[in-house]
Design an enzyme around this catalytic site. Structure first.
Site, mmCIF file in Angstrom:
data_model
loop_
_atom_site.group_PDB
_atom_site.id
_atom_site.type_symbol
_atom_site.label_atom_id
_atom_site.label_comp_id
_atom_site.label_asym_id
_atom_site.label_seq_id
_atom_site.Cartn_x
_atom_site.Cartn_y
_atom_site.Cartn_z
ATOM 1 N N LYS A 24 -64.777 12.573 1.792
ATOM 2 C CA LYS A 24 -64.231 13.671 2.581
ATOM 3 C C LYS A 24 -64.551 15.009 1.912
ATOM 4 O O LYS A 24 -64.633 15.091 0.684
ATOM 5 C CB LYS A 24 -62.708 13.541 2.704
ATOM 6 C CG LYS A 24 -62.216 12.381 3.540
ATOM 7 C CD LYS A 24 -60.694 12.374 3.569
ATOM 8 C CE LYS A 24 -60.146 11.192 4.350
ATOM 9 N NZ LYS A 24 -60.378 11.333 5.795
ATOM 10 N N ARG B 151 -58.656 0.891 9.874
ATOM 11 C CA ARG B 151 -58.786 -0.154 10.892
ATOM 12 C C ARG B 151 -59.158 -1.501 10.276
ATOM 13 O O ARG B 151 -58.845 -2.549 10.838
ATOM 14 C CB ARG B 151 -59.812 0.271 11.936
ATOM 15 C CG ARG B 151 -61.217 0.451 11.402
ATOM 16 C CD ARG B 151 -62.101 1.246 12.343
ATOM 17 N NE ARG B 151 -61.648 2.625 12.474
ATOM 18 C CZ ARG B 151 -62.233 3.523 13.268
ATOM 19 N NH1 ARG B 151 -63.294 3.182 13.988
ATOM 20 N NH2 ARG B 151 -61.773 4.748 13.346
#
Length: 488
Positions: A269, A343
């Protein structure tokens, strides 16, 4: 730190206070029935304070001093008319008003809620306690322990009798918010596990099991292991259970994403995107809090919390783009984005719940996508479900608890193709980021459930509501706990 207490009526509430909050819709405060339930010694002052107040669209505050300046009295006036997406409890508006009141600094405070229905108590009480966080490492100010006593009244009916499940939910909501606020080096996967065990210690009927490190691979939990395998603290699946196969009703499994810090992995990030990623375990905190609320209230059905814990770190053992993981479902997943890691945890969690634990109903909760905030905003979580009845129930529970939700499309025909891989069963991230990202992320999770027309599943993406203004909210604890009561 403020301790929450409960009073049986308004006159009991106001004894020896230095702060009193009155929270009410405009019409209730102006009614004779509403005035009759105000604390007798302050009723005239409150009515004078309310004269000329107009709540507008958002509600408004006004305050005065009583008892020779010793009591600070704050009136939080809510609008009578609100949109159908805000709901009749006005919980979101109440939260914002109460936060501005300075209630977190009280030494001995009280809050009187004038309610249209007794069932509005939980949403309004949650709005109030969310303004009183438990976690604080600031120095330079005295650490005084305060108390805040809550009382709800319904004009024409009298004081609200507080249900045991509501009391338990209020405490668990604050506990979940505290976890979200904790620094990630303190609350790594091992730290979260310790906190969870401490929160559940001594609660009757609770059973715990923990699968850690390479033991995850023995249980075929390759997604959880892959995400967290390079971090200092080992990844793990913490399973908390109430009830048994002999319990009546549905077996409900709650599955929480617990990424205790998310660097993005090797798809790192940027600086502006990494701050606040301690909150990426907000779904796990919500599931733990909901389970604690149920257990603390003596829930007699069967419920299991699966808390999937990992730190998405970088290092020599980190999962790489182009790696392929074997999931609990047996499906293979090609990694095309290491920052789509949550996920992978949830896919293993829901598969384990369905295949190993034989759940009838599965609800997963996660701070899963930034796109959730774009789709449904700061106040509403996004939900995706394969069952219209379950979806409708969650919407109604959201209105009742103040944990608002809004449905997104469930359409496998449109979204499954986004994960096409040439070398594995699927990729972990979409090829078109402009195609309903939050629904697609939910679709990835759904793909790891067995084909079973009777299995009811819902996904709650609470990325924005779980962490507002750099503070954990405990969002999801009221929603999930009250949903389980209705489903069991």
């Amino acid at each position: 730190m403020v301790t929450i207490r409960f009073a049986k009526d308004g006159d009991t509430l106001v004894k020896s206070l230095d702060f009193l909050l009155i929270l009410a819709p405009q019409s209730l405060l102006g009614s004779d029935a509403g005035k009759a339930l105000l604390p007798k010694q302050y009723a005239e002052t409150i009515c004078e304070l309310a004269e000329g107040m107009e709540p507008g669209r958002y509600g408004t505050l006004r305050e005065t001093r009583c008892n020779a300046g010793k009591l600070r009295l704050v009136l939080a006036l809510l609008p009578d008319e609100v949109s159908r997406y805000v709901g009749p409890t006005r919980g979101l508006l109440a939260r914002d008003l109460v936060h501005k009141s300075g209630i977190a600094q009280v030494k001995k405070g009280g809050a009187l809620m004038l309610l249209e229905e007794a069932e509005h108590w939980l949403a309004n009480a949650a709005a109030i306690v969310r303004a009183c966080p438990l976690f604080d490492l600031k120095t330079g100010k005295p650490k005084t322990a305060g108390t805040l006593t809550l009382c709800g009244v319904v004009p024409g009916k009298g004081p609200v009798s507080v249900e045991r499940s509501w009391r338990s939910t209020i405490g668990a909501t604050r506990a979940a918010a505290r976890l979200v606020d904790m620094p990630p080096s303190d609350l790594d996967p091992a730290g979260f596990s310790r906190e969870a065990k401490a929160l559940l210690r001594g609660v009757p009927g609770v059973r715990l099991r923990e699968i850690t490190g390479n033991k995850l691979l023995e249980e075929k939990l390759g997604g959880i292991h892959g995400v967290g395998r390079c971090a200092k603290a080992q990844p793990r699946l913490l399973i908390a259970s109430l009830g048994s196969s002999r319990s009546r009703g549905n077996h409900v499994c709650l599955v929480g994403k617990g990424v205790t810090f998310d660097t993005g992995g090797l798809n790192l990030k940027p600086r502006t995107g990494m701050g606040g990623m301690k909150s990426d375990m907000g779904g796990a905190a919500a599931v733990l809090g909901a389970f604690r609320a149920l257990a603390g209230a003596g829930f007699q059905g069967r419920v299991t919390a699966l808390i999937c814990l990992a730190e998405n770190a970088i290092g020599p053992l980190a999962v790489k783009p182009d790696d392929v993981l074997v999931m609990h479902s047996g499906k293979t997943v090609e990694i095309n984005n290491t920052d789509a890691e949550g996920r992978l945890l949830l896919a293993d969690g829901v598969s384990y719940a369905a295949r190993k634990l034989k759940a009838d109903i599965i609800i997963d909760a996660a701070t899963l996508t930034g796109a959730q905030g774009i789709a449904t905003g700061r106040g509403h979580a996004a939900i995706v479900s394969n069952d219209a009845v379950l979806e409708r129930m969650l919407i109604e529970t959201g209105f009742d608890t103040g944990d608002l939700v809004h449905p997104l499309p469930f359409a496998p025909e449109l979204y499954q193709r986004e994960f096409t891989s040439q070398v594995a069963d699927m990729k972990n991230s979409v090829k078109d980021r402009a195609n309903a990202q939050s629904s697609c992320a939910a679709q990835f999770i759904y793909e790891h459930l067995p084909e079973n027309d009777k299995l009811m599943w819902a996904h709650v993406d609470l990325a924005k509501p779980a962490f507002l203004d750099e503070r954990g909210t405990g969002y999801g604890v009221p929603l999930l706990s009250q949903a389980v009561w209705r489903l069991a």
